[in-house]
Motif scaffolding. Structure first.
Motif, short mmCIF file in Angstrom:
data_model
loop_
_atom_site.label_atom_id
_atom_site.label_comp_id
_atom_site.label_asym_id
_atom_site.label_seq_id
_atom_site.Cartn_x
_atom_site.Cartn_y
_atom_site.Cartn_z
N ARG A 213 6.63 -0.20 -12.98
CA ARG A 213 5.09 0.66 -12.84
C ARG A 213 4.74 1.31 -11.36
O ARG A 213 5.16 0.36 -10.80
CB ARG A 213 4.13 -0.37 -13.33
CG ARG A 213 3.69 -0.90 -14.94
CD ARG A 213 2.46 -1.03 -15.32
NE ARG A 213 1.62 -1.71 -13.64
CZ ARG A 213 1.66 -3.03 -14.38
NH1 ARG A 213 2.13 -3.49 -15.05
NH2 ARG A 213 0.67 -3.38 -13.14
N SER A 214 4.02 1.86 -11.36
CA SER A 214 3.80 2.49 -9.93
C SER A 214 2.65 1.62 -9.67
O SER A 214 2.26 0.98 -10.17
CB SER A 214 3.39 4.29 -9.57
OG SER A 214 2.02 4.46 -11.12
N SER A 215 3.13 1.35 -8.18
CA SER A 215 1.70 0.94 -6.90
C SER A 215 2.66 1.24 -5.92
O SER A 215 2.57 1.73 -4.90
CB SER A 215 2.11 -1.01 -7.48
OG SER A 215 1.65 -1.63 -6.71
N ASN B 106 5.57 -5.33 -5.24
CA ASN B 106 5.23 -6.24 -4.99
C ASN B 106 7.03 -7.39 -5.67
O ASN B 106 7.64 -6.57 -6.11
CB ASN B 106 4.83 -6.60 -6.81
CG ASN B 106 2.94 -5.86 -7.02
OD1 ASN B 106 2.47 -5.94 -5.74
ND2 ASN B 106 2.93 -5.87 -7.63
N HIS C 187 -0.94 -8.96 -16.06
CA HIS C 187 -0.48 -7.63 -15.53
C HIS C 187 0.41 -6.98 -15.58
O HIS C 187 0.17 -5.27 -16.43
CB HIS C 187 0.14 -7.59 -14.33
CG HIS C 187 -0.52 -8.52 -13.59
ND1 HIS C 187 -1.24 -8.21 -12.72
CD2 HIS C 187 -0.61 -9.81 -12.69
CE1 HIS C 187 -2.54 -9.03 -11.72
NE2 HIS C 187 -1.66 -10.29 -11.55
N TYR D 92 5.59 -5.67 -14.12
CA TYR D 92 4.09 -5.99 -12.50
C TYR D 92 5.40 -5.85 -10.72
O TYR D 92 5.03 -5.42 -9.96
CB TYR D 92 3.94 -6.75 -12.76
CG TYR D 92 3.66 -7.71 -11.48
CD1 TYR D 92 1.77 -6.94 -11.21
CD2 TYR D 92 3.17 -8.76 -11.11
CE1 TYR D 92 0.95 -7.69 -10.12
CE2 TYR D 92 2.84 -8.78 -9.77
CZ TYR D 92 1.56 -8.50 -9.58
OH TYR D 92 1.13 -8.74 -7.98
N HIS E 220 8.14 -5.21 -8.74
CA HIS E 220 9.35 -4.18 -8.21
C HIS E 220 10.61 -4.75 -8.12
O HIS E 220 11.76 -3.79 -7.73
CB HIS E 220 8.27 -3.53 -7.08
CG HIS E 220 7.51 -2.54 -7.99
ND1 HIS E 220 6.17 -3.23 -6.93
CD2 HIS E 220 7.07 -2.13 -8.07
CE1 HIS E 220 5.61 -2.29 -7.81
NE2 HIS E 220 6.01 -1.20 -8.43
#
Length: 248
Positions: A149-151, A155, A213, A217, A219
């Motif tokens: 996911r984009s963040s 992570n 999450h 979650y 990356h």
């Protein structure tokens, strides 16, 4: 972005077993072999795996190992760019600078076992990997592509496995410099370190994180493994260990 691609291929009648191309242009045949004999490789293994535990001992041996990395890198450079026409293309690409250059290494696990990060132009002070971006690629298609996911932050999960306990390199020896480098660079990275580094702990941790999450979650998952390649019988015995199975 300027691109140099070094890719393994089936050995040809002329002895070439790889190609090098520039900016997705023509593929130039080259021949790649391990620059070092087994004994020299063992010295590198000692330096990276054992010397880290006691960096203030056997200094002469360590200095020789460090010097050999330069020899290895320059020999690998010669194998890739030794042909005058290939070298001319390489020099033309460097005119744009090294900061934006990307070097791709693609091939089998044996091809990737070479120390590509050491490759060094004898005319430059540092190995190319310290100035350009180096990417390793697996040519086999993914059975199950992963998605993230984009963040606003990256992570990162660090899995540090030390199956031999006190006989292994201390887990902080590798993990701490990595974490400190990220902190000093002021990058937006959130780091978690998994301890103990076992299959069971990793499975449980990922299950818990997914429940909290949802999927995608992390990356980056960095595996810091200083273990061993097990036979099938050894693997079966390790499955019976009550504390979980070390990531070998």
């Amino acid at each position: 972005m300027p691109l140099i691609r070094i890719q393994e291929r089936t050995e040809r009648p002329d002895g070439s077993n790889a190609i090098v191309s520039f900016n997705n242009g023509p593929e130039n045949p080259i021949t790649i072999t391990d620059p070092f004999e087994e004994q020299q490789e063992q010295e590198l293994e000692w330096y990276f795996e054992e010397h880290l535990e006691f960096p203030f001992t056997k200094k002469v041996r360590a200095q020789n190992a460090v010097a050999s990395i330069k020899t290895y890198g320059e020999e690998l450079f010669k194998q890739v760019f030794g042909d005058p026409d290939i070298y001319a293309e390489y020099r033309d690409l460097l005119k744009a600078g090294l900061n934006d250059l990307q070097i791709e290494i693609a091939g089998s696990s044996k091809f990737h076992s070479l120390h590509w990060e050491s490759i060094k132009d004898p005319k430059l002070a540092q190995p190319l990997a310290l100035q350009a971006a180096m990417v390793r690629k697996n040519l086999k298609p993914q059975a199950l592509p992963a998605s993230v996911r984009s963040s606003p932050v990256i992570n990162l999960l660090i899995v540090t496995a030390r199956p031999s306990g006190i006989r292994d390199v201390g887990y902080r020896t590798i993990s701490r410099p990595l974490v400190e480098a990220l902190r000093n660079a002021n990058l937006r990275v959130q780091v978690e370190i998994l301890r103990p580094g076992t299959y069971r702990a990793l499975e449980n941790h990922l299950r818990d994180v997914t429940a909290k999450h949802a999927e995608g979650y992390y990356h980056v998952v960095h595996f810091d493994l200083h273990g061993a390649v097990l036979t099938y019988e050894q693997f079966q015995r390790s499955q019976k260990e009550p504390a979980g199975n070390p990531l070998h």
